[in-house]
Design a protein around this motif. Structure first.
Motif, mmCIF file in Angstrom:
data_model
loop_
_atom_site.group_PDB
_atom_site.id
_atom_site.type_symbol
_atom_site.label_atom_id
_atom_site.label_comp_id
_atom_site.label_asym_id
_atom_site.label_seq_id
_atom_site.Cartn_x
_atom_site.Cartn_y
_atom_site.Cartn_z
ATOM 1 N N ARG A 1 23.944 33.178 34.487
ATOM 2 C CA ARG A 1 25.359 32.782 34.504
ATOM 3 C C ARG A 1 26.230 33.934 34.983
ATOM 4 N NH1 ARG A 1 29.403 29.667 32.898
ATOM 5 N NH2 ARG A 1 31.194 30.577 31.839
ATOM 6 N N ARG A 2 25.937 35.136 34.545
ATOM 7 C CA ARG A 2 26.726 36.285 34.989
ATOM 8 C C ARG A 2 26.589 36.498 36.495
ATOM 9 N NH1 ARG A 2 24.981 40.481 30.115
ATOM 10 N NH2 ARG A 2 26.175 39.438 28.442
ATOM 11 N N TYR A 3 25.391 36.300 36.991
ATOM 12 C CA TYR A 3 25.173 36.495 38.421
ATOM 13 C C TYR A 3 25.903 35.425 39.231
ATOM 14 C CZ TYR A 3 22.738 37.340 42.828
ATOM 15 O OH TYR A 3 22.444 37.619 44.135
ATOM 16 N N ARG A 4 25.926 34.206 38.731
ATOM 17 C CA ARG A 4 26.666 33.140 39.427
ATOM 18 C C ARG A 4 28.169 33.406 39.410
ATOM 19 N NH1 ARG A 4 22.285 30.247 37.227
ATOM 20 N NH2 ARG A 4 21.236 28.912 38.779
ATOM 21 N N ILE A 5 28.665 33.965 38.312
ATOM 22 C CA ILE A 5 30.078 34.349 38.257
ATOM 23 C C ILE A 5 30.375 35.413 39.310
ATOM 24 C CG2 ILE A 5 31.816 35.501 36.835
ATOM 25 C CD1 ILE A 5 30.588 34.117 34.403
ATOM 26 N N TRP A 6 29.471 36.387 39.427
ATOM 27 C CA TRP A 6 29.662 37.432 40.434
ATOM 28 C C TRP A 6 29.635 36.862 41.844
ATOM 29 C CZ3 TRP A 6 31.435 41.686 42.176
ATOM 30 C CH2 TRP A 6 30.895 42.280 43.306
ATOM 31 N N LEU A 7 28.717 35.925 42.107
ATOM 32 C CA LEU A 7 28.662 35.312 43.425
ATOM 33 C C LEU A 7 29.947 34.550 43.738
ATOM 34 C CD1 LEU A 7 24.982 33.961 43.541
ATOM 35 C CD2 LEU A 7 25.909 36.005 44.649
ATOM 36 N N GLY A 8 30.473 33.826 42.740
ATOM 37 C CA GLY A 8 31.728 33.123 42.954
ATOM 38 C C GLY A 8 32.894 34.065 43.152
ATOM 39 N N LEU A 9 32.903 35.163 42.393
ATOM 40 C CA LEU A 9 33.984 36.133 42.523
ATOM 41 C C LEU A 9 33.926 36.840 43.876
ATOM 42 C CD1 LEU A 9 36.287 37.217 40.685
ATOM 43 C CD2 LEU A 9 34.769 39.096 40.079
ATOM 44 N N ARG A 10 32.718 37.052 44.370
ATOM 45 C CA ARG A 10 32.545 37.774 45.631
ATOM 46 C C ARG A 10 33.090 36.995 46.824
ATOM 47 N NH1 ARG A 10 26.534 39.637 46.985
ATOM 48 N NH2 ARG A 10 26.422 37.419 47.560
ATOM 49 N N LYS A 11 33.218 35.689 46.673
ATOM 50 C CA LYS A 11 33.739 34.867 47.769
ATOM 51 C C LYS A 11 35.252 34.979 47.910
ATOM 52 C CE LYS A 11 30.084 31.395 47.222
ATOM 53 N NZ LYS A 11 29.777 29.984 46.865
ATOM 54 N N ASN A 12 35.908 35.579 46.929
ATOM 55 C CA ASN A 12 37.359 35.717 46.934
ATOM 56 C C ASN A 12 37.725 37.157 47.287
ATOM 57 O OD1 ASN A 12 40.123 35.887 46.311
ATOM 58 N ND2 ASN A 12 39.949 34.339 44.711
ATOM 59 N N PRO A 13 38.195 37.414 48.512
ATOM 60 C CA PRO A 13 38.501 38.809 48.901
ATOM 61 C C PRO A 13 39.583 39.444 48.034
ATOM 62 C CG PRO A 13 38.416 37.362 50.826
ATOM 63 C CD PRO A 13 38.404 36.476 49.624
ATOM 64 N N LEU A 14 40.605 38.662 47.646
ATOM 65 C CA LEU A 14 41.674 39.227 46.818
ATOM 66 C C LEU A 14 41.160 39.619 45.441
ATOM 67 C CD1 LEU A 14 44.737 36.956 47.668
ATOM 68 C CD2 LEU A 14 44.275 39.280 48.452
ATOM 69 N N ALA A 15 40.248 38.802 44.883
ATOM 70 C CA ALA A 15 39.685 39.136 43.575
ATOM 71 C C ALA A 15 38.854 40.411 43.648
ATOM 72 C CB ALA A 15 38.839 37.975 43.059
ATOM 73 N N ILE A 16 38.075 40.546 44.718
ATOM 74 C CA ILE A 16 37.274 41.769 44.881
ATOM 75 C C ILE A 16 38.190 42.974 45.078
ATOM 76 C CG2 ILE A 16 35.650 42.923 46.412
ATOM 77 C CD1 ILE A 16 34.371 40.916 44.565
ATOM 78 N N THR A 17 39.275 42.782 45.840
ATOM 79 C CA THR A 17 40.239 43.877 46.012
ATOM 80 C C THR A 17 40.851 44.275 44.676
ATOM 81 O OG1 THR A 17 40.759 43.086 48.246
ATOM 82 C CG2 THR A 17 42.347 44.560 47.193
ATOM 83 N N GLY A 18 41.212 43.275 43.862
ATOM 84 C CA GLY A 18 41.767 43.575 42.548
ATOM 85 C C GLY A 18 40.770 44.281 41.654
ATOM 86 N N LEU A 19 39.509 43.803 41.652
ATOM 87 C CA LEU A 19 38.482 44.445 40.838
ATOM 88 C C LEU A 19 38.253 45.880 41.271
ATOM 89 C CD1 LEU A 19 36.208 44.305 38.719
ATOM 90 C CD2 LEU A 19 34.721 43.378 40.498
ATOM 91 N N PHE A 20 38.171 46.101 42.580
ATOM 92 C CA PHE A 20 37.962 47.454 43.098
ATOM 93 C C PHE A 20 39.132 48.363 42.730
ATOM 94 C CE2 PHE A 20 38.538 50.579 46.536
ATOM 95 C CZ PHE A 20 37.334 51.259 46.443
#
Length: 308
Positions: free
Chosen positions: A33-52
């Motif tokens: 489940r955690r890995y699927r959440i990461w895969l879904g989050l990775r598809k959102n460039p703004l979310a990855i920018t915010g996380l970074f």
């Protein structure tokens, strides 16, 4: 001649193990489940920018002693209000203190306040909301009316009242923000609880002899955590702004503490002359708050089933 059914063998590799449709262990299900959440989050460039951005701000705040050689409280009146240069990358303030070092050390204070507030209000709001939603009746009405009383006041005004009743300082600001930030979490947890309390899953728990406390703590509260995580991430920016506002108004961190809101308060008179002095901590607040908003939007898309 009959043949025995052949059990398909899982593909080799950790990715196949994480994405298996039928996990064989609880550990595999959790990490899947955690890995699927990461895969879904990775598809959102703004979310990855915010996380970074959030990770970078946390990292440089923790590594502040190794990233700057200046003491955030050391004064150098000979170089007061110096422009950004190779000696002072972000200039100096009205007392000649290095702005970069104060921003880095101030991140520790501001983000530390936010983390402590979340660590207090998230469990409290989750517990109150789950208890109210599961119990119902008189207890639900009492808890929700108390919640409504706190929601009726603007957060900053109520926080100012609490700090004024105590004394200005970081500890008082943390307590005041925590006392005003828990009601939305309680409301959200109550709504989630009311959706699941009548399900067959909860009925089966009752039939096995589980007590109401065990049902709430072990079965209902974990189901509310994903929605709560999304709300917390989206609420981080407002907590940061509230903490900075208290510091700006002199009710939070006190000078010479390098807290971002207090830095803006002491430098606001230089806004039209040495504009970089108040602008830099304001940019730090803006970037950090925006990063948490981007991350929260991405987590909502991944964790909220209504968004799928």
């Amino acid at each position: 001649m009959s043949t025995l059914p052949v059990t398909p063998q899982p593909r080799a590799g950790s990715r196949a193990w994480l994405l298996a449709d039928t996990p064989h262990t609880r550990t595999q299900a959790v990490w899947g489940r955690r890995y699927r959440i990461w895969l879904g989050l990775r598809k959102n460039p703004l979310a990855i920018t915010g996380l970074f951005t959030v990770l970078v701000v946390l990292l440089i705040s923790l590594c502040a002693p190794w990233l700057t050689s200046y003491d955030p409280g050391a004064q150098d009146l000979a170089h007061r209000l110096a422009k950004p240069s190779s000696l002072h990358w972000l200039g100096t303030d009205e007392l000649g203190r290095d702005t970069l070092s104060r921003i880095l050390y101030g991140g520790r204070i501001t983000l530390g306040m936010v983390i402590i507030v979340v660590a207090i209000v998230a469990p409290v709001g989750l517990l109150i909301g789950c208890v109210a939603g599961y119990a119902g009746g008189l207890l639900d009405r009492i808890l929700m009316r108390i919640t409504d009383i706190f929601l009726a006041f603007p957060r900053l005004i109520l926080a100012l009242a609490f700090v004024a009743a105590l004394r200005p300082g970081i500890e008082s600001a943390i307590l005041a923000i925590a006392l005003t930030a828990w009601p939305p979490y309680a409301r959200l947890a109550r709504a989630e609880t009311m959706q699941v309390r009548g399900t067959d899953y909860i009925a089966a728990c009752r039939l096995t002899g589980a007590t109401p406390a065990r049902i709430v703590l072990r079965h209902i509260m974990p189901l509310c955590v994903p929605s709560l995580v999304v709300r917390i991430t989206l609420d981080m920016s407002s907590i940061i702004i509230t903490a900075a506002s208290l510091g700006f108004l002199g009710m939070g961190a006190q000078p010479p503490s390098p807290e971002w809101g207090a830095m803006i308060a002491t430098a606001r008179r230089f806004l039209f002359s040495e504009w970089w002095v108040p602008l830099i901590p304001a940019v730090a607040i803006f970037v950090t708050s925006l990063a948490f908003n981007f991350l929260g939007d991405g987590l909502r898309d991944v964790l909220d089933p209504k968004e799928k």
